[in-house]
Design an enzyme around this catalytic site. Structure first.
Site, PDB file in Angstrom:
ATOM      1  N   HIS A 113      -6.606   3.614 -13.210  1.00 25.75           N
ATOM      2  CA  HIS A 113      -6.087   3.265 -11.833  1.00 25.75           C
ATOM      3  C   HIS A 113      -4.786   2.348 -11.834  1.00 25.75           C
ATOM      4  O   HIS A 113      -4.312   2.261 -10.635  1.00 25.75           O
ATOM      5  CB  HIS A 113      -6.945   2.481 -11.060  1.00 25.75           C
ATOM      6  CG  HIS A 113      -7.285   2.710  -9.597  1.00 25.75           C
ATOM      7  ND1 HIS A 113      -6.996   1.364  -8.816  1.00 25.75           N
ATOM      8  CD2 HIS A 113      -7.229   3.638  -8.848  1.00 25.75           C
ATOM      9  CE1 HIS A 113      -7.038   1.852  -7.514  1.00 25.75           C
ATOM     10  NE2 HIS A 113      -7.118   3.218  -7.626  1.00 25.75           N
ATOM     11  N   LYS A 115      -0.997   1.331 -11.531  1.00 25.57           N
ATOM     12  CA  LYS A 115       0.470   1.887 -10.940  1.00 25.57           C
ATOM     13  C   LYS A 115       1.460   1.020 -11.574  1.00 25.57           C
ATOM     14  O   LYS A 115       1.833   0.016 -11.097  1.00 25.57           O
ATOM     15  CB  LYS A 115       0.441   1.920  -9.496  1.00 25.57           C
ATOM     16  CG  LYS A 115      -0.712   3.080  -8.972  1.00 25.57           C
ATOM     17  CD  LYS A 115      -1.853   2.491  -8.674  1.00 25.57           C
ATOM     18  CE  LYS A 115      -2.718   3.633  -7.721  1.00 25.57           C
ATOM     19  NZ  LYS A 115      -4.182   2.881  -7.703  1.00 25.57           N
ATOM     20  N   ASP A 120      13.763   0.468 -18.858  1.00 19.73           N
ATOM     21  CA  ASP A 120      14.644  -0.113 -19.840  1.00 19.73           C
ATOM     22  C   ASP A 120      14.310  -1.495 -20.020  1.00 19.73           C
ATOM     23  O   ASP A 120      15.615  -2.343 -20.495  1.00 19.73           O
ATOM     24  CB  ASP A 120      16.108   0.209 -19.547  1.00 19.73           C
ATOM     25  CG  ASP A 120      16.470   1.384 -19.454  1.00 19.73           C
ATOM     26  OD1 ASP A 120      16.197   2.535 -20.234  1.00 19.73           O
ATOM     27  OD2 ASP A 120      17.745   1.706 -18.630  1.00 19.73           O
ATOM     28  N   HIS A 290      -4.547   0.968   2.164  1.00 19.15           N
ATOM     29  CA  HIS A 290      -4.493   1.405   0.808  1.00 19.15           C
ATOM     30  C   HIS A 290      -4.044  -0.001  -0.024  1.00 19.15           C
ATOM     31  O   HIS A 290      -4.117   0.243  -1.280  1.00 19.15           O
ATOM     32  CB  HIS A 290      -3.654   2.346   0.434  1.00 19.15           C
ATOM     33  CG  HIS A 290      -4.176   3.428  -0.911  1.00 19.15           C
ATOM     34  ND1 HIS A 290      -3.567   3.085  -2.030  1.00 19.15           N
ATOM     35  CD2 HIS A 290      -5.325   3.853  -1.210  1.00 19.15           C
ATOM     36  CE1 HIS A 290      -3.959   3.542  -3.001  1.00 19.15           C
ATOM     37  NE2 HIS A 290      -4.837   4.211  -2.639  1.00 19.15           N
ATOM     38  N   LYS A 292      -3.461  -3.661  -1.760  1.00 17.44           N
ATOM     39  CA  LYS A 292      -4.244  -4.761  -2.640  1.00 17.44           C
ATOM     40  C   LYS A 292      -3.563  -5.960  -2.951  1.00 17.44           C
ATOM     41  O   LYS A 292      -2.866  -5.855  -3.923  1.00 17.44           O
ATOM     42  CB  LYS A 292      -4.702  -4.219  -3.798  1.00 17.44           C
ATOM     43  CG  LYS A 292      -5.294  -2.694  -4.020  1.00 17.44           C
ATOM     44  CD  LYS A 292      -4.244  -1.822  -3.945  1.00 17.44           C
ATOM     45  CE  LYS A 292      -5.055  -0.329  -4.235  1.00 17.44           C
ATOM     46  NZ  LYS A 292      -6.013   0.265  -3.040  1.00 17.44           N
ATOM     47  N   ASP A 297      -1.977 -20.413   0.637  1.00 14.58           N
ATOM     48  CA  ASP A 297      -1.137 -21.610   1.028  1.00 14.58           C
ATOM     49  C   ASP A 297       0.082 -21.060   1.188  1.00 14.58           C
ATOM     50  O   ASP A 297       0.534 -20.185   1.762  1.00 14.58           O
ATOM     51  CB  ASP A 297      -1.348 -22.659   0.121  1.00 14.58           C
ATOM     52  CG  ASP A 297      -2.749 -23.554   0.032  1.00 14.58           C
ATOM     53  OD1 ASP A 297      -3.456 -22.958   1.280  1.00 14.58           O
ATOM     54  OD2 ASP A 297      -3.320 -24.052  -0.579  1.00 14.58           O
TER      55      ASP A 297
END
Length: 413
Positions: A113, A115, A120, A290, A292, A297
Site C-alpha cells: 500500500h 506510495k 536519483d 483519502h 493520512k 503541538d
C-alpha cells in the site's frame, strides 16, 4: 541501513493531484540516473497516461526506471500499456498478483500500500496519492482529498536504501538490519528533521502505530488527525481519550462522504466513545477524504500511506515520514484548520447513536468483527509474497533481404 533522524532536509507539503502530479512528473523529467516508483493504484486514465509518458521518456534517454505495483490495486493495465514501458527498459513488477476467482479479486489481504517515488537519490515523494484522475478536482464530487510531501536532503538516501533493500535478491541483507535496528529516540527535536518509518509483516509490524501512540502520550496542547479510514484498536482509542482528558485539544477529521459505506459505519461506532471522552470529531463533507496526516503541538507531523484501520495497522505494507519542523507543522495546521472551517461538520451529541441495548449490541458485534477479523487474518500462515516481473515483449522475427527476395522469386538463397 539504520533508521535514524536526518537533519537539514527541505520539506514541501503537496495537496491533491493538482500539486502532486506536476511535481512528480517534473522530477521524473529531470532524472538523470535512477527512478524507483511504488504505488498501490495506477489507472490507465489521463493521469496514468501522463505518468506512462514521463517514465517512457526517462527510460528512452537512458535512466534506469523501476516500478512496483500492487497486484490487487492495479490489476487492469493493458498489455500494450505495460509492454511499451518494458520494451523501453523499465523494470515493471507486480506485488503478489493472483488469478481472479469467478471474475473477482481474491488477494485483498497483505497488500503493498506504499506510495513512494525516489529520483536519483536527490528527491523523494511519499504520501497517500495513487496515480489516477480520482485525485484531481476535475474528477467531480468523488475527487479525493489527499496529501504527500516532496523531500530533499539526507532523508532521501534513507528512502533510497529502504527501496534497494526491498528489491528482489536482497532478503538476506534486509533481514540482518531489520532484526537489529529500531528507530532511535530523537532526544533533540529541531527543525527540518525527518524519520522514515514503515510497517511490514516481519520485524516492523507496529512501528507506525507506535509513533502515533508516543505522540499522543507526549502531546501537551493540540493534536489534529485527518485519516480516511479510521478504525484503530483499543490502545489508540484509549490514548486519544486520555490525552483529551488531560487538556489536550484533540481534533479528528474523518470521512463524511466516504467512498465505501462501511467506512462510515465503522467510524460512527466510535462516536459515543470519542465525543463523550472529549475528542472533537469532524466529518469532512466536501468529497471523499483519502489523506493520512497528523500533527502535534507546534513541531511534530506525519504524512504517508498508512490509514488507522486494521488493514494498514495489521496487514499492509505501509510507509510514513515523521517530521519535526515548525514551518511544516504550521503549514499543515493551516490547511487542516481551513478544511475544518470550510468543509467539515462537527459531530455533536445530537448526532450520536442512541444508547439503547440493541444499538449497543450491534456496535459491540460490528466493532469486534471489523476490528479483529483482519488482525486475525494477519496471524494465519501466509505464503511468501511474490514479485512478478513483467518481461519485455517478444520481438517480431526480422525479415532479411534474402528472405524477401526468396519469397518474391521462388529461388532459394
Amino acid at each position: 541501513m539504520k533508521c535514524s533522524w536526518r537533519e537539514g532536509n527541505k520539506i514541501q507539503l503537496l495537496e491533491n493531484g493538482e500539486q502532486y502530479y506536476p511535481a512528480v512528473f517534473k522530477a521524473i523529467g529531470e532524472a538523470q540516473e535512477r527512478i524507483i516508483l511504488e504505488t498501490f493504484i495506477w489507472f490507465e486514465d489521463d493521469v496514468g497516461k501522463q505518468l506512462h509518458a514521463a517514465l517512457l521518456a526517462a527510460a528512452q534517454r537512458g535512466v534506469k526506471a523501476e516500478v512496483l505495483l500492487d497486484g490487487y490495486g492495479s490489476p487492469d493495465l493493458s498489455d500494450e500499456f505495460v509492454n511499451e514501458l518494458t520494451a523501453a527498459g523499465v523494470v515493471f513488477r507486480y506485488y503478489d498478483p493472483r488469478p481472479r476467482l469467478f471474475g473477482m479479486r481474491t488477494n485483498v489481504f497483505r497488500r503493498m500500500h506504499r506510495k513512494i517515488v525516489v529520483i536519483d537519490a536527490r528527491i523523494a515523494f511519499i504520501g497517500g496519492l495513487n496515480y489516477s484522475a480520482e485525485h484531481m478536482s476535475s474528477y467531480g464530487p468523488e475527487a479525493k482529498q489527499d496529501y504527500a510531501v516532496r523531500l530533499e536532503g539526507p532523508i532521501v538516501e534513507d528512502i533510497l536504501q529502504f527501496e534497494l533493500e526491498n528489491l528482489p535478491g536482497q532478503s538476506a541483507a534486509r533481514r540482518w538490519w531489520r532484526r537489529h535496528h529500531k528507530a532511535e529516540e530523537n532526544r533533540q527535536p529541531g527543525e527540518a528533521q525527518v524519520l522514515l518509518v514503515w510497517r511490514d509483516n516481519e520485524e516492523h509490524r507496529d512501528d507506525i502505530e507506535r509513533h502515533y501512540l508516543k505522540m499522543l502520550t507526549q502531546a501537551r496542547r493540540e493534536v489534529i488527525i485527518a485519516n480516511a479510514y479510521f478504525f484503530p484498536g483499543y490502545r489508540f482509542l484509549h490514548a486519544l481519550r486520555k490525552a483529551a482528558r488531560r487538556g489536550v485539544r484533540i481534533k479528528l477529521i474523518i470521512q463524511g462522504e466516504p467512498d465505501m459505506p462501511i467506512v462510515r459505519v465503522g467510524a460512527r461506532l466510535l462516536y459515543n466513545y470519542l465525543v463523550k471522552g472529549g475528542v472533537q470529531v469532524f466529518e469532512y463533507r466536501r468529497r471523499p477524504l483519502h489523506g493520512k496526516v497528523a500533527l502535534m503541538d507546534d513541531h511534530w507531523a506525519t504524512v504517508g500511506s498508512s490509514n488507522l484501520d486494521p488493514l494498514s495497522l495489521s496487514l499492509n505494507l505501509e510507509a510514513n515520514v515523521i517530521i519535526h519542523d515548525r514551518n511544516f507543522n504550521q503549514t499543515l495546521r493551516d490547511n487542516l484548520n481551513g478544511i475544518i472551517a470550510a468543509d467539515c461538520q462537527q459531530v455533536d451529541e445530537t448526532m450520536l447513536p442512541k444508547r439503547t441495548w440493541w444499538n449497543l449490541t450491534k456496535s459491540v458485534l460490528a466493532f469486534h468483527f471489523l476490528r479483529h477479523f483482519p488482525a486475525l487474518v494477519g496471524w494465519l500462515p501466509a505464503h511468501t509474497p511474490r514479485l512478478a516481473q513483467v518481461g519485455p515483449p517478444a520481438q517480431p522475427t526480422m525479415e532479411t533481404q534474402d528472405r524477401v527476395e526468396t519469397e518474391n522469386t521462388g529461388v532459394k538463397p
